[in-house]
Design a protein around this motif. Structure first.
Motif, PDB file in Angstrom:
ATOM      1  N   VAL A  53       0.831  -1.201   0.000  1.00 12.91           N
ATOM      2  CA  VAL A  53       0.000   0.000   0.000  1.00 12.91           C
ATOM      3  C   VAL A  53       0.865   1.250   0.000  1.00 12.91           C
ATOM      4  CG1 VAL A  53      -1.789   1.276   1.231  1.00 12.91           C
ATOM      5  CG2 VAL A  53      -1.778  -1.228   1.305  1.00 12.91           C
ATOM      6  N   GLY A  54       0.565   2.137  -0.938  1.00 13.39           N
ATOM      7  CA  GLY A  54       1.206   3.439  -0.969  1.00 13.39           C
ATOM      8  C   GLY A  54       0.295   4.465  -0.325  1.00 13.39           C
ATOM      9  N   VAL A  55       0.871   5.338   0.482  1.00 14.49           N
ATOM     10  CA  VAL A  55       0.090   6.408   1.102  1.00 14.49           C
ATOM     11  C   VAL A  55       0.765   7.746   0.842  1.00 14.49           C
ATOM     12  CG1 VAL A  55      -1.026   5.060   2.923  1.00 14.49           C
ATOM     13  CG2 VAL A  55       1.207   6.046   3.356  1.00 14.49           C
ATOM     14  N   SER A  56      -0.076   8.727   0.588  1.00 10.92           N
ATOM     15  CA  SER A  56       0.366  10.094   0.401  1.00 10.92           C
ATOM     16  C   SER A  56      -0.287  10.919   1.496  1.00 10.92           C
ATOM     17  CB  SER A  56      -0.073  10.586  -0.984  1.00 10.92           C
ATOM     18  OG  SER A  56       0.386  11.897  -1.210  1.00 10.92           O
ATOM     19  N   PRO A  57       0.519  11.551   2.361  1.00  9.93           N
ATOM     20  CA  PRO A  57      -0.060  12.310   3.468  1.00  9.93           C
ATOM     21  C   PRO A  57      -1.073  13.347   3.001  1.00  9.93           C
ATOM     22  CG  PRO A  57       2.297  12.078   3.777  1.00  9.93           C
ATOM     23  CD  PRO A  57       1.986  11.583   2.381  1.00  9.93           C
ATOM     24  N   ASP A  58      -2.153  13.454   3.760  1.00 14.71           N
ATOM     25  CA  ASP A  58      -3.199  14.435   3.488  1.00 14.71           C
ATOM     26  C   ASP A  58      -3.842  14.767   4.824  1.00 14.71           C
ATOM     27  OD1 ASP A  58      -6.282  15.049   2.787  1.00 14.71           O
ATOM     28  OD2 ASP A  58      -5.019  15.553   1.071  1.00 14.71           O
ATOM     29  N   PRO A  59      -3.861  16.047   5.206  1.00 12.16           N
ATOM     30  CA  PRO A  59      -4.420  16.417   6.502  1.00 12.16           C
ATOM     31  C   PRO A  59      -5.838  15.876   6.697  1.00 12.16           C
ATOM     32  CG  PRO A  59      -3.359  18.295   5.481  1.00 12.16           C
ATOM     33  CD  PRO A  59      -3.398  17.196   4.445  1.00 12.16           C
ATOM     34  N   THR A  94       4.264   2.064   1.955  1.00 12.73           N
ATOM     35  CA  THR A  94       5.221   2.919   1.256  1.00 12.73           C
ATOM     36  C   THR A  94       4.635   4.317   1.249  1.00 12.73           C
ATOM     37  OG1 THR A  94       5.940   1.134  -0.201  1.00 12.73           O
ATOM     38  CG2 THR A  94       6.398   3.378  -0.939  1.00 12.73           C
ATOM     39  N   GLU A  95       5.416   5.276   1.681  1.00 16.41           N
ATOM     40  CA  GLU A  95       4.953   6.660   1.675  1.00 16.41           C
ATOM     41  C   GLU A  95       5.632   7.400   0.538  1.00 16.41           C
ATOM     42  OE1 GLU A  95       5.469  10.531   4.471  1.00 16.41           O
ATOM     43  OE2 GLU A  95       4.879   8.691   5.490  1.00 16.41           O
ATOM     44  N   GLY A  96       4.878   8.268  -0.135  1.00 16.88           N
ATOM     45  CA  GLY A  96       5.470   9.044  -1.205  1.00 16.88           C
ATOM     46  C   GLY A  96       4.504  10.067  -1.757  1.00 16.88           C
ATOM     47  N   SER A  97       4.970  10.772  -2.767  1.00 11.62           N
ATOM     48  CA  SER A  97       4.116  11.747  -3.439  1.00 11.62           C
ATOM     49  C   SER A  97       3.125  10.994  -4.325  1.00 11.62           C
ATOM     50  CB  SER A  97       4.962  12.685  -4.308  1.00 11.62           C
ATOM     51  OG  SER A  97       5.503  11.961  -5.408  1.00 11.62           O
ATOM     52  N   GLU A  98       2.066  11.676  -4.728  1.00 10.44           N
ATOM     53  CA  GLU A  98       1.078  11.051  -5.608  1.00 10.44           C
ATOM     54  C   GLU A  98       1.745  10.519  -6.871  1.00 10.44           C
ATOM     55  OE1 GLU A  98      -2.292  13.501  -6.483  1.00 10.44           O
ATOM     56  OE2 GLU A  98      -2.850  13.708  -4.362  1.00 10.44           O
ATOM     57  N   GLU A  99       2.581  11.330  -7.509  1.00 11.93           N
ATOM     58  CA  GLU A  99       3.219  10.932  -8.766  1.00 11.93           C
ATOM     59  C   GLU A  99       4.089   9.690  -8.584  1.00 11.93           C
ATOM     60  OE1 GLU A  99       5.945  12.802 -12.356  1.00 11.93           O
ATOM     61  OE2 GLU A  99       5.306  14.095 -10.723  1.00 11.93           O
ATOM     62  N   THR A 100       4.860   9.658  -7.516  1.00  9.26           N
ATOM     63  CA  THR A 100       5.717   8.504  -7.247  1.00  9.26           C
ATOM     64  C   THR A 100       4.885   7.255  -7.011  1.00  9.26           C
ATOM     65  OG1 THR A 100       7.470   9.887  -6.315  1.00  9.26           O
ATOM     66  CG2 THR A 100       7.434   7.563  -5.643  1.00  9.26           C
ATOM     67  N   ALA A 114      -3.565   5.151  -1.294  1.00  7.57           N
ATOM     68  CA  ALA A 114      -4.517   5.956  -0.535  1.00  7.57           C
ATOM     69  C   ALA A 114      -3.906   7.315  -0.225  1.00  7.57           C
ATOM     70  CB  ALA A 114      -4.883   5.243   0.768  1.00  7.57           C
ATOM     71  N   GLY A 115      -4.743   8.317  -0.215  1.00  4.86           N
ATOM     72  CA  GLY A 115      -4.312   9.676   0.099  1.00  4.86           C
ATOM     73  C   GLY A 115      -5.496  10.596  -0.096  1.00  4.86           C
ATOM     74  N   GLY A 116      -5.244  11.817  -0.461  1.00  4.27           N
ATOM     75  CA  GLY A 116      -6.321  12.778  -0.664  1.00  4.27           C
ATOM     76  C   GLY A 116      -6.896  12.741  -2.066  1.00  4.27           C
ATOM     77  N   PHE A 117      -6.862  11.590  -2.713  1.00  2.00           N
ATOM     78  CA  PHE A 117      -7.385  11.456  -4.071  1.00  2.00           C
ATOM     79  C   PHE A 117      -8.905  11.608  -4.058  1.00  2.00           C
ATOM     80  CE2 PHE A 117      -3.611   8.781  -3.753  1.00  2.00           C
ATOM     81  CZ  PHE A 117      -2.835   9.283  -4.780  1.00  2.00           C
ATOM     82  N   THR A 118      -9.428  12.352  -5.030  1.00  2.00           N
ATOM     83  CA  THR A 118     -10.872  12.536  -5.123  1.00  2.00           C
ATOM     84  C   THR A 118     -11.372  11.943  -6.443  1.00  2.00           C
ATOM     85  OG1 THR A 118     -10.787  14.668  -6.247  1.00  2.00           O
ATOM     86  CG2 THR A 118     -10.712  14.693  -3.807  1.00  2.00           C
ATOM     87  N   SER A 119     -12.671  11.916  -6.597  1.00  2.00           N
ATOM     88  CA  SER A 119     -13.266  11.373  -7.816  1.00  2.00           C
ATOM     89  C   SER A 119     -12.874  12.184  -9.052  1.00  2.00           C
ATOM     90  CB  SER A 119     -14.784  11.287  -7.676  1.00  2.00           C
ATOM     91  OG  SER A 119     -15.307  12.538  -7.314  1.00  2.00           O
ATOM     92  N   ASP A 120     -12.314  13.374  -8.868  1.00  2.00           N
ATOM     93  CA  ASP A 120     -11.822  14.193  -9.980  1.00  2.00           C
ATOM     94  C   ASP A 120     -10.332  13.993 -10.226  1.00  2.00           C
ATOM     95  OD1 ASP A 120     -14.339  15.367 -10.343  1.00  2.00           O
ATOM     96  OD2 ASP A 120     -13.915  16.921  -8.854  1.00  2.00           O
ATOM     97  N   THR A 121      -9.769  12.885  -9.748  1.00  2.04           N
ATOM     98  CA  THR A 121      -8.327  12.660  -9.837  1.00  2.04           C
ATOM     99  C   THR A 121      -7.804  12.729 -11.276  1.00  2.04           C
ATOM    100  OG1 THR A 121      -6.518  11.165  -9.273  1.00  2.04           O
ATOM    101  CG2 THR A 121      -8.606  10.138  -9.913  1.00  2.04           C
ATOM    102  N   PRO A 122      -6.670  13.355 -11.460  1.00  4.35           N
ATOM    103  CA  PRO A 122      -6.076  13.376 -12.803  1.00  4.35           C
ATOM    104  C   PRO A 122      -5.407  12.041 -13.164  1.00  4.35           C
ATOM    105  CG  PRO A 122      -4.662  14.542 -11.263  1.00  4.35           C
ATOM    106  CD  PRO A 122      -5.921  14.170 -10.512  1.00  4.35           C
TER     107      PRO A 122
END
Length: 170
Positions: A53-59, A94-100, A114-122
């Motif tokens: 699992v990759g995670v991208s920090p999001d408040p 694994t922690e990283g940026s969205e792109e990574t 998982a992270g702050g991804f929304t249904s409008d994700t690019p």
């Protein structure tokens, strides 16, 4: 003349039903065809195994792992841990940026992001996405989605079934 037309119509219907039956029997013999399917076998690989699992920090959703590299905290890591428990999987974080993380997902190095991804994700062209879940704690009204490898539809369905039970769907 009416009897001839009725006979032709009946013959066409019987032929159509027979053709459909042959098609179903033929598909059933195709190695246990299962729908939805995972071409790369993600659900089977992670069940009773390791879920990468990759995670991208999001408040509000994911806090970072800290200097000791421990387990991330927040509502999304809690949901991911619950899903992993439901399929008897151990998590490798694994922690990283969205792109990574999306790049790792595309290369097959991660199973879930998982992270702050929304249904409008690019990232929709690079990853499969779950339905949007606005009821996740810390989402603040955003429709949060999780990312999975493209085409791994059985895995995606399993993640969504879990999320539907835990936080409801939109």
């Amino acid at each position: 003349m009416g009897d001839v037309n009725a006979s032709k119509t009946l013959f066409r219907r019987v032929a159509a039903v027979a053709a459909a039956a042959v098609a179903v029997i033929g598909l059933a013999g195709c190695g246990g065809l299962t729908i939805p399917a995972d071409p790369d076998g993600t659900l089977q690989a992670v069940s009773d195994g390791e879920l990468r699992v990759g995670v991208s920090p999001d408040p509000g959703l994911v806090t970072d792992r800290g200097p000791d590299g421990g387990t991330p905290t927040g509502s999304l890591p809690d949901l991911v841990e619950g899903f992993a428990d439901s399929i008897d999987a151990e998590i490798e974080w694994t922690e990283g940026s969205e792109e990574t993380l999306v790049g790792m997902l595309e290369r097959g190095d991660l199973d879930l992001v998982a992270g702050g991804f929304t249904s409008d994700t690019p990232w929709i062209d690079q990853a499969g996405i779950t339905r949007g879940y606005p009821e996740i704690e810390g989402a603040d009204g955003r429709e949060i989605v999780l990312l999975v490898p493209l085409g791994e539809n059985a895995f995606l369905s399993a993640v969504e079934r879990y999320l539907d039970e835990e936080v409801g769907s939109r």
